[in-house]
Design a protein around this motif. Structure first.
Motif, PDB file in Angstrom:
ATOM      1  N   ALA A  72       0.819  -1.211   0.000  1.00  0.00           N
ATOM      2  CA  ALA A  72       0.000   0.000   0.000  1.00  0.00           C
ATOM      3  C   ALA A  72       0.854   1.264   0.000  1.00  0.00           C
ATOM      4  CB  ALA A  72      -0.914  -0.007   1.217  1.00  0.00           C
ATOM      5  N   ALA A  73       0.424   2.230  -0.791  1.00  0.00           N
ATOM      6  CA  ALA A  73       1.193   3.457  -0.963  1.00  0.00           C
ATOM      7  C   ALA A  73       1.342   4.183   0.367  1.00  0.00           C
ATOM      8  CB  ALA A  73       0.494   4.370  -1.969  1.00  0.00           C
ATOM      9  N   ASP A  74       2.493   4.811   0.576  1.00  0.00           N
ATOM     10  CA  ASP A  74       2.734   5.488   1.842  1.00  0.00           C
ATOM     11  C   ASP A  74       3.165   6.931   1.647  1.00  0.00           C
ATOM     12  OD1 ASP A  74       5.203   5.110   0.787  1.00  0.00           O
ATOM     13  OD2 ASP A  74       6.018   3.968   2.468  1.00  0.00           O
ATOM     14  N   THR A  75       2.950   7.477   0.444  1.00  0.00           N
ATOM     15  CA  THR A  75       3.288   8.879   0.222  1.00  0.00           C
ATOM     16  C   THR A  75       2.120   9.571  -0.437  1.00  0.00           C
ATOM     17  OG1 THR A  75       4.170   8.684  -2.033  1.00  0.00           O
ATOM     18  CG2 THR A  75       5.680   8.177  -0.220  1.00  0.00           C
ATOM     19  N   ALA A  76       2.032  10.877  -0.211  1.00  0.00           N
ATOM     20  CA  ALA A  76       0.962  11.678  -0.806  1.00  0.00           C
ATOM     21  C   ALA A  76       1.299  12.058  -2.248  1.00  0.00           C
ATOM     22  CB  ALA A  76       0.733  12.936   0.024  1.00  0.00           C
ATOM     23  N   GLY A  77       2.498  11.705  -2.702  1.00  0.00           N
ATOM     24  CA  GLY A  77       2.901  12.073  -4.050  1.00  0.00           C
ATOM     25  C   GLY A  77       2.468  11.079  -5.105  1.00  0.00           C
ATOM     26  N   ARG A  78       1.728  10.053  -4.711  1.00  0.00           N
ATOM     27  CA  ARG A  78       1.325   9.036  -5.675  1.00  0.00           C
ATOM     28  C   ARG A  78       0.328   9.581  -6.696  1.00  0.00           C
ATOM     29  NH1 ARG A  78       4.146   3.963  -5.019  1.00  0.00           N
ATOM     30  NH2 ARG A  78       4.773   3.877  -2.853  1.00  0.00           N
ATOM     31  N   ARG A  79       0.316   8.959  -7.858  1.00  0.00           N
ATOM     32  CA  ARG A  79      -0.699   9.214  -8.874  1.00  0.00           C
ATOM     33  C   ARG A  79      -1.500   7.929  -9.014  1.00  0.00           C
ATOM     34  NH1 ARG A  79       1.291  13.193  -7.660  1.00  0.00           N
ATOM     35  NH2 ARG A  79       2.072  14.929  -8.920  1.00  0.00           N
ATOM     36  N   TYR A  80      -2.799   8.035  -9.074  1.00  0.00           N
ATOM     37  CA  TYR A  80      -3.658   6.866  -9.020  1.00  0.00           C
ATOM     38  C   TYR A  80      -4.254   6.553 -10.389  1.00  0.00           C
ATOM     39  CZ  TYR A  80      -3.083   7.664  -4.107  1.00  0.00           C
ATOM     40  OH  TYR A  80      -2.514   7.838  -2.877  1.00  0.00           O
ATOM     41  N   GLY A  81      -4.172   5.281 -10.795  1.00  0.00           N
ATOM     42  CA  GLY A  81      -4.656   4.872 -12.103  1.00  0.00           C
ATOM     43  C   GLY A  81      -6.172   4.952 -12.212  1.00  0.00           C
ATOM     44  N   PRO A  82      -6.697   5.245 -13.407  1.00  0.00           N
ATOM     45  CA  PRO A  82      -8.138   5.412 -13.574  1.00  0.00           C
ATOM     46  C   PRO A  82      -8.941   4.142 -13.364  1.00  0.00           C
ATOM     47  CG  PRO A  82      -7.009   5.451 -15.698  1.00  0.00           C
ATOM     48  CD  PRO A  82      -5.949   5.499 -14.650  1.00  0.00           C
ATOM     49  N   LEU A  83      -8.300   2.952 -13.446  1.00  0.00           N
ATOM     50  CA  LEU A  83      -9.015   1.696 -13.259  1.00  0.00           C
ATOM     51  C   LEU A  83      -8.731   1.075 -11.892  1.00  0.00           C
ATOM     52  CD1 LEU A  83      -8.524   0.077 -16.800  1.00  0.00           C
ATOM     53  CD2 LEU A  83     -10.374   1.529 -15.983  1.00  0.00           C
ATOM     54  N   PRO A  85       5.914   9.769  -8.914  1.00  0.00           N
ATOM     55  CA  PRO A  85       6.793  10.586  -9.767  1.00  0.00           C
ATOM     56  C   PRO A  85       8.197  10.738  -9.209  1.00  0.00           C
ATOM     57  CG  PRO A  85       4.650  11.643  -9.472  1.00  0.00           C
ATOM     58  CD  PRO A  85       4.707  10.501  -8.506  1.00  0.00           C
ATOM     59  N   ASN A  86       8.351  10.510  -7.916  1.00  0.00           N
ATOM     60  CA  ASN A  86       9.665  10.641  -7.301  1.00  0.00           C
ATOM     61  C   ASN A  86      10.501   9.369  -7.404  1.00  0.00           C
ATOM     62  OD1 ASN A  86       9.168  13.315  -6.437  1.00  0.00           O
ATOM     63  ND2 ASN A  86       7.989  12.532  -4.705  1.00  0.00           N
ATOM     64  N   GLY A  87       9.973   8.363  -8.101  1.00  0.00           N
ATOM     65  CA  GLY A  87      10.765   7.168  -8.350  1.00  0.00           C
ATOM     66  C   GLY A  87      10.482   6.000  -7.442  1.00  0.00           C
TER      67      GLY A  87
END
Length: 271
Positions: free
Chosen positions: A134-145, A234-236
């Motif tokens: 599970a993602a742990d940063t607010a910088g994530r981009r979320y896929g439309p599906l 985006p930060n890798g």
């Protein structure tokens, strides 16, 4: 046919914007949202949002969260929300899934230099998704599906992807899925090996011979699956899952006999 959508509302844009409410609409109430887009002052915008949320709550049109209450979403910022609406500089702006501020007072704004960056206040410190890493940063981009698959483990996710690629949709399919399917010839068959230790889906494609240049386009389309069904950083940082696309050997059905049946479109294995 309408579908559920999520909406966030802000006064201002940027990390210091004031969140004033959210709604998960169970049915389309586009006319009411469009009315909010006509606001010409911050006070009018806030009044229209409050009236809209109250009416939706009374009419049980969706799950409403008012300002002052805890952030309602599993994702940490409005980057994961379907539509974000903000009053700023005398007008209402709209961003779709946090990609860019593409609407101003209901009019589409084409991409251009000098765009205001899409930055949102943190609604929560971490992502509440319980799926794969599970993602742990607010910088994530979320896929439309990503949608309802956010709680799936890798095996369940592989099954869902196979179903989306090979079975008729029970209702209108999302535009991104329609676009993906259009790049995959209908004669293709798939074997997905779910490697749980590395969070990778290895996709074998049946229907081409090694070196066939026609295989390049479908293979490239399938590598986009993590961006559609997961999150990227985006930060890798690592994606939700990775993909590896291979052309299946002509004799592959010998080691997986179910593939000898030409009616079999898809198979999932887990390692």
């Amino acid at each position: 046919m309408s579908r559920s959508t999520t909406h966030d509302f802000y006064l201002g844009r940027g990390p210091d914007a004031e969140w004033i409410g959210s709604i998960h609409l169970g049915t389309c109430a586009c006319h009411s949202v469009e009315k909010i887009g006509l606001a010409r002052s911050a006070d009018e915008f806030a009044d229209l949002v409050n009236s809209f949320l109250h009416a939706a709550e009374v009419g049980q049109a969706g799950e409403v969260t008012h300002r002052g209450h805890p952030w309602p979403w599993l994702w940490p910022t409005s980057h994961g929300t379907d539509y974000t609406h903000a009053f700023d500089r005398g007008t209402v702006w709209t961003a779709r899934r946090g990609q860019r501020w593409s609407m101003r007072a209901g009019e589409y704004i084409p991409p251009g230099p000098g765009e205001t960056p899409v930055v949102f206040p943190h609604g929560r410190d971490t992502c509440g998704y319980t799926g794969i890493d599970a993602a742990d940063t607010a910088g994530r981009r979320y896929g439309p599906l990503l949608g309802e698959t956010h709680r799936y483990d890798l095996h369940q996710l592989g099954l869902r992807i196979l179903a989306d690629l090979t079975l008729p949709s029970p209702g209108p399919a999302p535009a991104q899925l329609v676009e993906l399917r259009a790049q995959l010839p209908p004669h293709l068959r798939y074997l997905i090996n779910a490697h749980e230790t590395t969070a990778e889906l290895e996709i074998e494609v049946f229907g081409y011979r090694d070196g066939d240049p026609a295989a390049d386009a479908p293979a490239q389309a399938l590598t986009a699956l993590p961006a559609l069904y997961g999150w990227t950083d985006p930060n890798g940082g690592p994606p939700r899952f990775g993909t590896r696309v291979l052309l299946a050997d002509d004799e592959r059905h010998l080691t997986l006999p179910v593939l000898a049946d030409r009616h079999t479109r898809a198979v999932l294995t887990t390692t």
